[in-house]
Structure formats: structure tokens, C-alpha cells
Design a protein around this motif. Structure first.
Motif, short mmCIF file in Angstrom:
data_model
loop_
_atom_site.label_atom_id
_atom_site.label_comp_id
_atom_site.label_asym_id
_atom_site.label_seq_id
_atom_site.Cartn_x
_atom_site.Cartn_y
_atom_site.Cartn_z
N SER A 30 0.83 -1.20 0.00
CA SER A 30 0.00 0.00 0.00
C SER A 30 0.87 1.26 0.00
CB SER A 30 -0.95 -0.01 1.20
OG SER A 30 -0.23 0.26 2.38
N LEU A 31 2.07 1.15 0.55
CA LEU A 31 2.96 2.31 0.57
C LEU A 31 3.84 2.38 -0.68
CD1 LEU A 31 4.03 2.18 4.33
CD2 LEU A 31 2.47 3.81 3.26
N THR A 32 4.30 1.22 -1.14
CA THR A 32 5.23 1.24 -2.27
C THR A 32 4.50 1.36 -3.61
OG1 THR A 32 5.32 -1.18 -2.25
CG2 THR A 32 7.07 0.00 -1.08
N ASP A 33 3.16 1.22 -3.60
CA ASP A 33 2.41 1.40 -4.85
C ASP A 33 2.37 2.88 -5.27
OD1 ASP A 33 1.98 -1.21 -5.20
OD2 ASP A 33 -0.13 -1.23 -4.54
N TYR A 34 2.51 3.76 -4.31
CA TYR A 34 2.57 5.19 -4.65
C TYR A 34 3.84 5.48 -5.44
CZ TYR A 34 -1.04 6.69 -1.31
OH TYR A 34 -2.20 6.91 -0.63
N TYR A 35 3.75 6.45 -6.32
CA TYR A 35 4.98 6.88 -7.00
C TYR A 35 5.85 7.65 -6.01
CZ TYR A 35 8.25 9.22 -10.07
OH TYR A 35 9.41 9.67 -10.63
N ALA A 36 7.09 7.23 -5.86
CA ALA A 36 8.06 7.95 -4.99
C ALA A 36 9.43 7.51 -5.43
CB ALA A 36 7.85 7.59 -3.52
N ALA A 37 10.25 8.45 -5.87
CA ALA A 37 11.54 8.06 -6.43
C ALA A 37 12.66 9.01 -6.03
CB ALA A 37 11.43 7.98 -7.96
N THR A 38 13.84 8.44 -5.78
CA THR A 38 15.02 9.25 -5.55
C THR A 38 15.65 9.59 -6.90
OG1 THR A 38 16.39 7.28 -5.34
CG2 THR A 38 15.47 8.16 -3.32
N ASP A 39 16.57 10.56 -6.89
CA ASP A 39 17.21 11.08 -8.13
C ASP A 39 17.20 10.15 -9.34
OD1 ASP A 39 18.75 13.54 -6.83
OD2 ASP A 39 19.29 11.79 -5.65
N GLU A 40 18.02 9.09 -9.20
CA GLU A 40 18.30 8.22 -10.37
C GLU A 40 17.06 7.46 -10.82
OE1 GLU A 40 19.45 7.03 -7.30
OE2 GLU A 40 21.08 8.46 -7.06
N GLN A 41 16.11 7.28 -9.93
CA GLN A 41 14.97 6.43 -10.26
C GLN A 41 13.80 7.21 -10.84
OE1 GLN A 41 16.94 3.61 -9.94
NE2 GLN A 41 14.87 2.79 -9.83
N ARG A 42 13.96 8.51 -10.99
CA ARG A 42 12.80 9.29 -11.42
C ARG A 42 12.38 8.96 -12.84
NH1 ARG A 42 13.36 15.42 -9.74
NH2 ARG A 42 11.35 15.40 -10.83
N ASP A 43 11.06 8.98 -13.04
CA ASP A 43 10.49 8.53 -14.31
C ASP A 43 9.58 9.64 -14.86
OD1 ASP A 43 8.94 7.46 -16.29
OD2 ASP A 43 8.20 5.76 -15.11
N PRO A 44 10.08 10.39 -15.86
CA PRO A 44 9.35 11.55 -16.36
C PRO A 44 7.93 11.20 -16.80
CG PRO A 44 11.53 11.38 -17.38
CD PRO A 44 11.35 10.15 -16.56
N GLN A 45 7.77 9.99 -17.35
CA GLN A 45 6.44 9.62 -17.83
C GLN A 45 5.45 9.48 -16.68
OE1 GLN A 45 6.91 6.20 -20.37
NE2 GLN A 45 5.11 6.81 -21.56
N ALA A 46 5.88 8.74 -15.65
CA ALA A 46 5.02 8.56 -14.47
C ALA A 46 4.72 9.91 -13.83
CB ALA A 46 5.70 7.64 -13.47
N GLU A 47 5.71 10.79 -13.82
CA GLU A 47 5.52 12.10 -13.20
C GLU A 47 4.55 12.96 -14.00
OE1 GLU A 47 9.22 13.97 -12.05
OE2 GLU A 47 9.88 12.15 -11.01
#
Ligand code: ATP
Ligand code: MG
Length: 437
Positions: free
Chosen positions: A249-266
Motif C-alpha cells: 500500500s505504501l510502495t504502490d505510490y509513486y516515490a523516487a530518488t534522483d536516479e529512479q525518477r520517471d518523467p512519464q510517471a511524473e
């Protein structure tokens, strides 16, 4: 503890070498002193806080069956040659040669060391799973040590390691640790948000960093706004709740550190996206058989076949947390300690040391609080009230109990809560009951 006897070298001026508030306050509150770049001595006040944080971390590791041990700070280079990390680690590793010309190093982490211990002791799947940890000083020769203990070269880390027979087992260990981290940060009075982090060579989604949002954070992060709004400090983390469901339930949310960021998801998140800065206080990481294969940590499975054990590692920056907690909890006057890690619970201020009535009342309070097991720092020094108040605010104890001649005539003392600044005039008895009850 009597302040007249305590080694608490506070500083009134703002230290110029410190760029961020936690570093300034730690120096001013007499908690640490720099020895050389990124290397600190912990003075009595700072040491008390460090130990309290360490103890909370310890209790939550113990609670999930993770067993404490202690590995050395100095390791033989040969172990790191086996995993191929000796050269790969680069200039961050402090390399040492002993008198017999043997290559040694000051450990930046302990995967190799623990894998070596494990492979020498465990042969069968029956001895799995195992969770082991230690709390030990690390050394990383950071290019830019800064922000005091937040990015030191020598720093205290809790690092745990899991050993499982298969992926399902490893995932179970990972989730247990995930919840233990939520509990730990909750007890430390922090909102630490788990975010997808770089997962290294094996890929997969089992790598999370726990971050506290702060403008002074070194990582840029992006996440769903619900994660920021979430009430981390009173979230229910009962041991009988369904662990996997809670983690998902917590990790299903989008949350990313620098290298993991995903422009599409954002892009899809639109207004729900928050981009901010964060301080990494913990990291949990599944890396499969990376070390067990390289270093031959093999067990016999139920079917008689050899299997390389599945591993994960789990770090918490214990010394970094001292700074991170201050970043998250302070005001213009100083530190505001969460009660769970406060060096003392009560600061007792004698406004007129040397005055019989004040001394007598204070001695009585001091003794009663100590008898009740309440940690109290007693300012028994002569000196100006303003100075005493300012210093108490600076060091940030949760409660201040102020005893002065005028109040005492009516049997009254003043109790101030550091966080809210609220003051109450109370009878001596009521104040004591409030603090010991
Ligand atoms: P960073 O990205 O901040 O350099 P890291 O990802 O290299 O950290 P890990 O190997 O995951 O760090 O270490 C586990 C924890 O140890 C981190 O989450 C952090 O809290 C702490 N830590 C790492 N480096 C330092 C440091 N130089 N000073 C203080 N604490 C540190
Ligand atoms: Mg990390």
C-alpha cells in the motif's frame, strides 16, 4: 546531572564553518566537535542523543528477530578482492597497510565480512533464514564531507544482513525490515518516506531509501503528494497487521530518488506530484546472490542440491539521524528534541542559586525526579536568568521547570513545554506529578 558539573561547552555566536542549521545547533549546543574534515568527537550531550537513537534502532531490529553482533572496523583487503569490490570501491575506501605489508581497509560497509562469517558457519537450508546486524563505525573518504555529522567521513551505521533460501524468503525478510524501519522512524518522531531507490546490478523493485523531506537535503526526490500528507507518526504498525499488504500500500505510490525518477510517471501525476529535497536516513536493499555466488556462500537445499543464499542489506545512518532530527525539529531559539531521543527530559532552572528557599526547593525536585526515573539536567549555577533560559531553549529539552523566589512564596513553579512554548504556573506538587505521571 548538575549543569555546574556537566561538560557542556555551548557557543553563543553562530559558528561560521557550519552551513546548515543542524550543524550550527550541534556545535552551539556543545554536542560535537570536529576533529578533522568529516570526523567528529561526540561530547557528553551529543553522545547521549546518539546512544538513545542507537537504542531505538536496536530494539526495533531485535523485535523482528534480527540478532545483534559486532564486526570489526578494520577488514582484510582480500575479502574485497573476492567480491571484486576492492578496486571498484575507488578513492572512498580508506586503505591501510599493516606492519607485515598486508592490505587492510577501514570498512565502508560489511557485506563481504558477514558473507565470510556466514559461509564458514552455515551449510544447510535448515539454518535459514537468518537476520544479523551490528551498529559500528564506518569510514568513507567522501569527496565533500559537509553538513557536520550528516555527511561525515567517519559515521555510525546500523547495518543488517538477511540470508534466505529463495526469493520468497528474501522478500519476506525485506518486508519485515521495511516495517521495522517504519517503526524505528516513528519512534524517533520522524516522517521518513520510503522511496524507490537504485537497485544495482540485479534490478527488481526491492530497494528503498527512507527520506526525511528538508530543504537542506542532498537528494532531489519526487513523489505523490499523499505520501507527504500521510500521518507517519501515528500510522498503525501493529505486528499482527498484514505485512505484505501494508508494504504494497505504501510502495504502490509513486516515490523516487534522483536516479529512479520517471518523467512519464511524473507527467501522469500532474498536480499530485511533489518535487522536493530529502535526507536519506535509511536504505534497504535486496541483491540476491551477488555476494553469495562470488564468495561461495552455499547451502544444501531440501532436495540435496547446492544453492547460493539470497541476501539483502539494510542500513540506517545512526549518526546522520542526530542531524536529521534537528533539521526536522528546531526553531529560531534552538533544538526541539522529540522526547524519545532527548538527552534529558527536564531542564530544572534555579533562578536564584544561593537563595535558601530556591536551593532547597530545587534540590527536592531534583531528587524526586531522579527517584522517579526522570532524566533531569539541573541548572544550579549562579547567573542571569536570560542566559539560563536561552541556553535551555538552545539544548532543546522537552520540559523546563523554572523555580524562582517570587513564585515560591506562593508555592508556585513554572512549567514550560519547549515545543509549544506554553507555560503553566503550577504548585510544586502538580508540576512533579505532571512530569513523573
Ligand atoms: P549517500 O547516498 O547519502 O551517500 P549511501 O546511499 O551511499 O548514502 P548507504 O550505503 O545506503 O549510503 O548507507 C546506509 C545509510 O548510512 C544511509 O542511508 C545514510 O543514512 C548513512 N550514510 C551513508 N553515508 C553517510 C555519510 N557519509 N555520513 C553519514 N551517514 C551516512
Ligand atoms: Mg543508499
Amino acid at each position: 546531572m548538575r549543569l555546574s558539573e556537566y561538560f557542556l561547552p555551548t557557543i553563543k555566536e553562530t559558528p561560521t564553518e557550519a552551513q546548515i542549521v543542524s550543524h550550527r545547533l550541534m556545535l552551539r549546543a556543545g554536542m560535537v566537535r570536529q576533529s578533522s574534515a568529516g570526523i567528529y568527537s561526540w561530547l557528553p550531550m551529543g553522545f547521549r542523543v546518539l546512544k538513545k537513537i542507537e537504542q531505538i534502532v536496536r530494539e526495533e531490529q531485535d523485535a523482528i528477530g534480527c540478532q545483534e553482533m559486532l564486526m570489526p572496523t578494520i577488514q582484510p583487503a582480500d575479502l574485497w578482492r573476492e567480491s571484486d569490490r576492492y578496486d571498484a570501491y575507488g578513492p572512498e575506501m580508506l586503505r591501510i597497510t599493516d606492519r607485515h605489508d598486508r592490505d587492510m581497509l577501514y570498512g565502508p560497509t560489511n557485506e563481504e565480512q558477514i558473507t565470510d562469517i556466514f559461509r564458514g558457519a552455515v551449510r544447510s537450508y535448515r539454518d535459514l533464514p537468518r537476520l544479523l546486524y551490528h551498529i559500528q563505525w564506518k569510514f568513507r573518504d567522501e569527496v565533500r564531507p559537509r553538513f557536520g555529522v550528516m555527511r561525515g567521513r567517519e559515521f555510525l551505521m546500523k547495518d543488517a544482513y538477511s540470508f534466505d533460501l529463495d526469493f520468497a524468503g528474501a522478500k519476506h525478510s525485506y518486508n519485515k525490515m521495511f516495517i521495522a524501519y517504519l517503526r524505528t522512524f516513528q519512534r524517533l518522531g520522524l516522517s521518513a518516506i520510503p522511496m524507490a531507490a537504485e537497485s544495482g546490478p540485479i534490478g527488481g523493485d526491492m530497494s528503498h531509501e527512507f527520506l526525511i523531506l528538508a530543504d537542506t537535503g542532498e537528494s532531489e526526490i519526487a513523489c505523490h503528494k499523499d505520501l507527504v500528507a500521510m500521518d507517519w507518526e501515528s500510522m498503525s504498525l501493529e505486528s499482527d497487521s498484514d505485512m505484505d499488504t501494508l508494504v504494497s500500500s505504501l510502495t504502490d505510490y509513486y516515490a523516487a530518488t534522483d536516479e529512479q525518477r520517471d518523467p512519464q510517471a511524473e507527467g501522469k501525476l500532474g498536480d499530485d506530484l511533489i518535487v522536493a529535497r530529502g535526507i536519506e536516513v535509511g536504505h534497504i536493499f535486496y541483491f540476491g546472490t551477488k555476494y553469495s555466488e562470488a564468495m561461495n556462500a552455499i547451502v544444501t537445499g531440501p532436495d540435496g542440491q547446492d544453492v547460493a543464499v539470497e541476501m539483502g542489506s539494510y542500513g540506517i545512518g545512526v549518526s546522520r539521524l542526530v542531524g536529521a532530527i534537528i533539521e526536522a525539529s528546531h526553531d529560531d531559539n534552538g533544538i526541539i528534541w522529540p522526547p524519545s531521543v532527548a538527552p534529558f527530559t527536564v531542564g530544572l532552572i534555579n533562578l536564584k542559586a544561593g537563595d535558601d528557599a530556591c536551593d532547597k526547593a530545587c534540590e527536592g525536585i531534583y531528587e524526586s525526579l531522579q527517584t522517579a526515573g526522570v532524566e533531569v539536567l539541573y541548572d544550579d549555577r549562579t547567573g542571569r536568568a536570560g542566559v539560563k533560559f536561552a541556553e535551555m531553549d538552545l539544548i532543546g529539552l522537552p520540559w523546563q521547570l523554572v523555580v524562582g523566589p517570587r513564585g515560591l512564596k506562593e508555592g508556585k513553579v513554572e512549567l514550560k513545554e519547549r515545543r509549544s512554548g506554553e507555560r503553566q504556573e503550577l504548585s510544586l506538587e502538580a508540576a512533579l506529578n505532571g512530569l513523573t505521571g
